[in-house]
Design a protein around this motif. Structure first.
Motif, PDB file in Angstrom:
ATOM      1  N   ILE A 135       0.839  -1.199   0.000  1.00  0.00           N
ATOM      2  CA  ILE A 135       0.000   0.000   0.000  1.00  0.00           C
ATOM      3  C   ILE A 135       0.872   1.246   0.000  1.00  0.00           C
ATOM      4  O   ILE A 135       0.613   2.204  -0.738  1.00  0.00           O
ATOM      5  N   GLN A 136       1.924   1.244   0.820  1.00  0.00           N
ATOM      6  CA  GLN A 136       2.816   2.400   0.877  1.00  0.00           C
ATOM      7  C   GLN A 136       3.504   2.629  -0.464  1.00  0.00           C
ATOM      8  O   GLN A 136       3.601   3.761  -0.938  1.00  0.00           O
ATOM      9  N   GLN A 137       3.974   1.560  -1.103  1.00  0.00           N
ATOM     10  CA  GLN A 137       4.615   1.698  -2.412  1.00  0.00           C
ATOM     11  C   GLN A 137       3.635   2.237  -3.445  1.00  0.00           C
ATOM     12  O   GLN A 137       3.996   3.088  -4.272  1.00  0.00           O
ATOM     13  N   ALA A 138       2.404   1.776  -3.412  1.00  0.00           N
ATOM     14  CA  ALA A 138       1.400   2.236  -4.374  1.00  0.00           C
ATOM     15  C   ALA A 138       1.098   3.717  -4.168  1.00  0.00           C
ATOM     16  O   ALA A 138       0.959   4.476  -5.135  1.00  0.00           O
ATOM     17  N   GLU A 139       1.001   4.151  -2.906  1.00  0.00           N
ATOM     18  CA  GLU A 139       0.738   5.567  -2.639  1.00  0.00           C
ATOM     19  C   GLU A 139       1.900   6.445  -3.073  1.00  0.00           C
ATOM     20  O   GLU A 139       1.688   7.513  -3.643  1.00  0.00           O
ATOM     21  N   GLU A 140       3.126   5.983  -2.837  1.00  0.00           N
ATOM     22  CA  GLU A 140       4.286   6.752  -3.272  1.00  0.00           C
ATOM     23  C   GLU A 140       4.343   6.847  -4.792  1.00  0.00           C
ATOM     24  O   GLU A 140       4.646   7.903  -5.344  1.00  0.00           O
ATOM     25  N   ARG A 176       1.796   6.676  -6.831  1.00  0.00           N
ATOM     26  CA  ARG A 176       0.701   7.538  -7.262  1.00  0.00           C
ATOM     27  C   ARG A 176       1.075   8.999  -7.053  1.00  0.00           C
ATOM     28  O   ARG A 176       0.794   9.851  -7.904  1.00  0.00           O
ATOM     29  N   MET A 177       1.731   9.313  -5.936  1.00  0.00           N
ATOM     30  CA  MET A 177       2.126  10.690  -5.682  1.00  0.00           C
ATOM     31  C   MET A 177       3.217  11.139  -6.648  1.00  0.00           C
ATOM     32  O   MET A 177       3.269  12.304  -7.025  1.00  0.00           O
TER      33      MET A 177
END
Length: 65
Positions: A38-43, A45-46
């Motif tokens: 989840i953290q990798q996906a959010e990074e 996306r940002m």
């Protein structure tokens, strides 16, 4: 067996496979791994969609009245 029966059996088989996969994934994949994903996906996306720059204040146009 007619076509409707075959399609129904196929759909039931798929439902069993997907339900089993979902249950196995929940039992086998640690919560830390999910958090990292989840953290990798959010990074990512940002990085792809940066926050918009702040817009300047609108000009005061009431002076003309």
């Amino acid at each position: 067996m007619n076509a409707a029966g075959r399609l129904g059996a196929y759909a039931a088989g798929l439902a069993v496979v997907f339900a089993g996969s979902f249950a196995a994934g929940g039992a086998l994949v640690p919560d830390e791994t999910v958090s990292a994903w989840i953290q990798q996906a959010e990074e990512l996306r940002m990085d792809q969609h940066p926050a918009p720059a702040e817009s300047p204040e609108p000009a005061d146009t009431d002076d003309d009245l």
